[in-house]
Motif scaffolding. Structure first.
Motif, mmCIF file in Angstrom:
data_model
loop_
_atom_site.group_PDB
_atom_site.id
_atom_site.type_symbol
_atom_site.label_atom_id
_atom_site.label_comp_id
_atom_site.label_asym_id
_atom_site.label_seq_id
_atom_site.Cartn_x
_atom_site.Cartn_y
_atom_site.Cartn_z
ATOM 1 N N VAL A 368 -52.591 -33.868 0.259
ATOM 2 C CA VAL A 368 -52.429 -34.608 1.507
ATOM 3 C C VAL A 368 -51.938 -36.007 1.150
ATOM 4 C CG1 VAL A 368 -53.567 -35.487 3.579
ATOM 5 C CG2 VAL A 368 -54.313 -33.315 2.573
ATOM 6 N N ASP A 370 -51.067 -39.669 2.567
ATOM 7 C CA ASP A 370 -51.443 -40.452 3.742
ATOM 8 C C ASP A 370 -51.236 -41.934 3.455
ATOM 9 O OD1 ASP A 370 -52.700 -40.804 6.370
ATOM 10 O OD2 ASP A 370 -54.428 -41.580 5.274
ATOM 11 N N THR A 394 -49.194 -37.121 6.613
ATOM 12 C CA THR A 394 -49.883 -37.479 7.861
ATOM 13 C C THR A 394 -49.464 -38.858 8.353
ATOM 14 O OG1 THR A 394 -51.767 -38.363 6.603
ATOM 15 C CG2 THR A 394 -51.882 -36.060 7.281
ATOM 16 N N VAL A 431 -47.658 -34.065 9.942
ATOM 17 C CA VAL A 431 -48.588 -34.332 11.037
ATOM 18 C C VAL A 431 -48.215 -35.703 11.603
ATOM 19 C CG1 VAL A 431 -50.995 -34.716 11.693
ATOM 20 C CG2 VAL A 431 -50.430 -32.963 9.990
ATOM 21 N N LYS A 433 -49.106 -38.343 13.846
ATOM 22 C CA LYS A 433 -50.338 -38.706 14.520
ATOM 23 C C LYS A 433 -50.066 -39.515 15.786
ATOM 24 C CE LYS A 433 -52.024 -40.613 10.757
ATOM 25 N NZ LYS A 433 -52.905 -41.166 9.695
ATOM 26 N N THR A 437 -50.748 -35.461 19.170
ATOM 27 C CA THR A 437 -50.317 -35.257 17.782
ATOM 28 C C THR A 437 -49.471 -33.984 17.656
ATOM 29 O OG1 THR A 437 -52.169 -36.447 16.803
ATOM 30 C CG2 THR A 437 -51.150 -34.759 15.445
ATOM 31 N N VAL A 439 -47.600 -31.223 14.953
ATOM 32 C CA VAL A 439 -47.680 -30.662 13.609
ATOM 33 C C VAL A 439 -46.530 -29.693 13.428
ATOM 34 C CG1 VAL A 439 -49.107 -29.410 11.941
ATOM 35 C CG2 VAL A 439 -50.200 -30.852 13.684
ATOM 36 N N GLY A 462 -57.492 -42.583 10.400
ATOM 37 C CA GLY A 462 -56.522 -41.795 9.642
ATOM 38 C C GLY A 462 -57.042 -41.384 8.279
ATOM 39 N N ALA A 466 -57.286 -37.597 6.811
ATOM 40 C CA ALA A 466 -56.774 -37.198 5.497
ATOM 41 C C ALA A 466 -57.856 -36.494 4.684
ATOM 42 C CB ALA A 466 -56.247 -38.419 4.748
ATOM 43 N N LEU A 469 -58.566 -33.025 6.158
ATOM 44 C CA LEU A 469 -57.533 -32.075 5.749
ATOM 45 C C LEU A 469 -57.712 -31.666 4.292
ATOM 46 C CD1 LEU A 469 -54.434 -33.718 7.479
ATOM 47 C CD2 LEU A 469 -55.574 -31.607 8.155
ATOM 48 N N ALA A 487 -53.457 -27.764 8.406
ATOM 49 C CA ALA A 487 -53.153 -29.002 9.110
ATOM 50 C C ALA A 487 -53.533 -28.888 10.582
ATOM 51 C CB ALA A 487 -51.669 -29.333 8.963
ATOM 52 N N VAL A 491 -56.382 -31.214 12.408
ATOM 53 C CA VAL A 491 -56.038 -32.081 13.534
ATOM 54 C C VAL A 491 -56.953 -31.802 14.719
ATOM 55 C CG1 VAL A 491 -54.255 -32.492 15.290
ATOM 56 C CG2 VAL A 491 -53.661 -32.533 12.867
#
Length: 543
Positions: A368, A370, A394, A431, A433, A437, A439, A462, A466, A469, A487, A491
């Motif tokens: 992930v 981020d 993300t 993703v 955000k 949101t 995806v 956030g 992360a 996920l 994902a 979310v």
């Protein structure tokens, strides 16, 4: 949904207008008469209306009939209202002789049954003695796009001036609302409720559409399952019901059964972000979580949580990321099942070099990316080529703008377009955000979250996503759970944790750490085929 392997095709479909037309055409080719589909739609709308207004007898109902099939739905609905003892009046936008096909047929049936019709242009809006109890909007359908014509805009504005004093039902979509963007053009009918036929449309589930849709209902009209299966749509609804796809806890398990997450972040002064990501990974169900960072940050990353293991990447007191990947770090990566990279990582040259080295590492676990990692990737677009299909990015709108080298306003002006461009830049799951949101990944279907949760709009939210996920990515057999599925589940879980926080902090004020700590309770409420009743009342599961 019975299995992760069915994801996302077991989610509620959100066909785009052209896909909905294709469904209708395919059903007709199978032999279903179009006149029957329209009858089914009108009957479904009647059932929704009767649920809100059970005493229809004697009630005045104005039905606004446009030139398309929505107008036919209105004409057909008027017949059912007449049979229920109501006093319907159909206000048609064009001469009755100009209607064609199945709409013309339902007009003839309704008139023969005794339904009164009158021209919309000649309608007296000012006779307050005849103000209706109910108005039905059948002016425009989901295929509408562009700007409203002035005459139609005036009609919609007049409907809206009367709306506070009566019940307004929109057929399929409030007229003037864009079925893809969920935005008015520039005005739309303000409905009390909307009944969407066969499936909701993407724009209807976006949070900013709710002032126009009111309560959204989805009703079947007889489109066969084989049509939906052979013509899958491009978007699906990502609400809490997807969480019943999470697997049940295995028997005879131990910590390694639930994966090992490695969090890379938390440069000095930014350690809270890495703590939140690690904390959320644990709360999402990871069996083991290790945070790796410059040595000076590690005490603050642990922040009193002995469950968060740490790995110093530098000598004691060192504050910068190392220029190469330490051997101990490489060995740990080989044992981990997921990485979370970026929360509080910093944006200096030392962080950029470390990120580039990480992306060069062979057999890197699914990752992930981020926060600061996304900004660094935006500075080095060539690194996006090293993102794999197992990775998840993300970005919030500002980070998406950095990846696209544009302004944040450009991203927010057309979020689906921004996501589409990002999907072409790398192989990973994106993703995007924010409220509603999105995806998506490569050519996979778009997943749309319907939520707008003020309790998520805070620093650290956030980082929690992360980590959540990462925790889900680490669980079980990755081949049975593609990263797009992970994902989507993350979310939804994160959004619903924010909604759960709203029960305790309705005017905000919750902390990101409390959001993380709410994750397991929300998972228990929605998982394993046990959707929460309150969630059904917000977005009904299609019948």
């Amino acid at each position: 949904m019975r299995s992760l392997r069915e994801f996302p095709n077991a989610l509620p479909p959100l066909p785009f207008p052209e896909e909905m037309r294709a469904w209708d055409a395919a059903a007709i080719r199978l032999g279903l008469p179009e006149v029957m589909l329209m009858e089914n739609a009108a009957r479904a709308a009647f059932d929704v209306l009767r649920a809100y207004c059970p005493k229809l007898s004697g009630q005045t109902v104005w039905l606004f009939m446009g030139s398309g099939n929505n107008g036919g739905d209105a004409a057909c609905l008027a017949r059912h209202l007449l049979d229920a003892g109501a006093r319907p009046q159909v206000l048609h936008a064009k001469a009755l002789g100009a209607y064609k096909g199945v709409t013309a047929k339902h007009i003839r049936i309704a008139r023969a049954a005794g339904v009164p019709f009158s021209s919309l242009g000649r309608h007296d809006w000012h006779d307050r003695h005849e103000a209706p109890a109910i108005m039905v909007d059948g002016l425009l359908g989901t295929g509408f796009s562009g700007e409203l014509r002035p005459a139609l805009r005036e009609v919609i504005e007049r409907i809206n001036r009367l709306a506070p004093s009566c019940f307004v039902l929109a057929l399929d979509i409030p007229s003037g609302l864009n079925g893809v963007s969920g935005r008015p053009s520039p005005v739309a009918v303000q409905a009390t409720a909307t009944v969407s036929f066969a499936a909701a449309k993407p724009g209807l589930v976006l949070p900013w559409a709710r002032p126009w849709t009111g309560r959204l209902h989805v009703r079947a009209i007889g489109i066969p399952a084989v049509v939906r299966a052979t013509s899958p749509c491009s978007a699906y609804l990502l609400d809490g019901h997807c969480l019943n796809a999470l697997p049940a806890l295995p028997e005879n398990s131990y910590k390694n059964s639930f994966g090992h997450v490695l969090v890379l972040g938390g440069a000095p002064g930014l350690s809270g972000a890495a703590h939140l990501a690690a904390r959320a990974a644990l709360r999402a169900g990871a069996g083991l979580v290790t945070a790796a960072a410059p040595a000076a940050s590690l005490p603050e990353i642990k922040s009193g949580w002995p469950e968060i293991m740490t790995l110093a990447l530098t000598e004691p007191g060192e504050r910068q990321w190392p220029g190469t990947l330490p051997e101990e770090f490489r060995e740990l990566c080989a044992r981990c099942t997921a990485l979370v990279v970026g929360p509080g990582m910093g944006r200096g040259e030392d962080a950029a070099r470390f990120l580039a080295a990480l992306l060069d590492m062979p057999r890197r676990p699914p990752t992930v990316f981020d926060a600061d990692a996304l900004i660094l990737l935006g500075r080095r677009p060539d690194l996006l080529e090293r993102i794999t299909s197992r990775d998840i990015l993300t970005p919030h709108p500002g980070e998406a703008a950095a990846l696209l080298a544009c302004d944040t306003a450009v991203v927010q002006a057309d979020r689906p377009a921004a996501l589409s461009t990002l999907r072409t830049r790398c192989a990973g799951v994106i993703v995007l955000k924010g409220a509603g949101t999105l995806v998506g990944q490569a050519d996979a279907p778009l997943l749309i979250s319907p939520y707008d949760v003020p309790q998520l709009a805070m620093g650290g939210s956030g980082d929690v996503l992360a980590g959540c996920l990462g925790g889900l990515l680490a669980l079980g057999d990755a081949s049975a759970r593609p990263s797009l599925c992970t994902a989507g589940l993350g979310v939804a879980l994160h959004a619903l944790a924010g909604r759960a926080c709203a029960a305790f902090w309705p005017e905000r004020g919750n902390r990101a750490s409390e959001l993380a700590d709410t994750l397991p309770r929300v998972r228990a409420r929605f998982a394993h085929g046990n959707p929460d009743k309150a969630e059904r009342e917000v977005l009904p599961w299609p019948e």
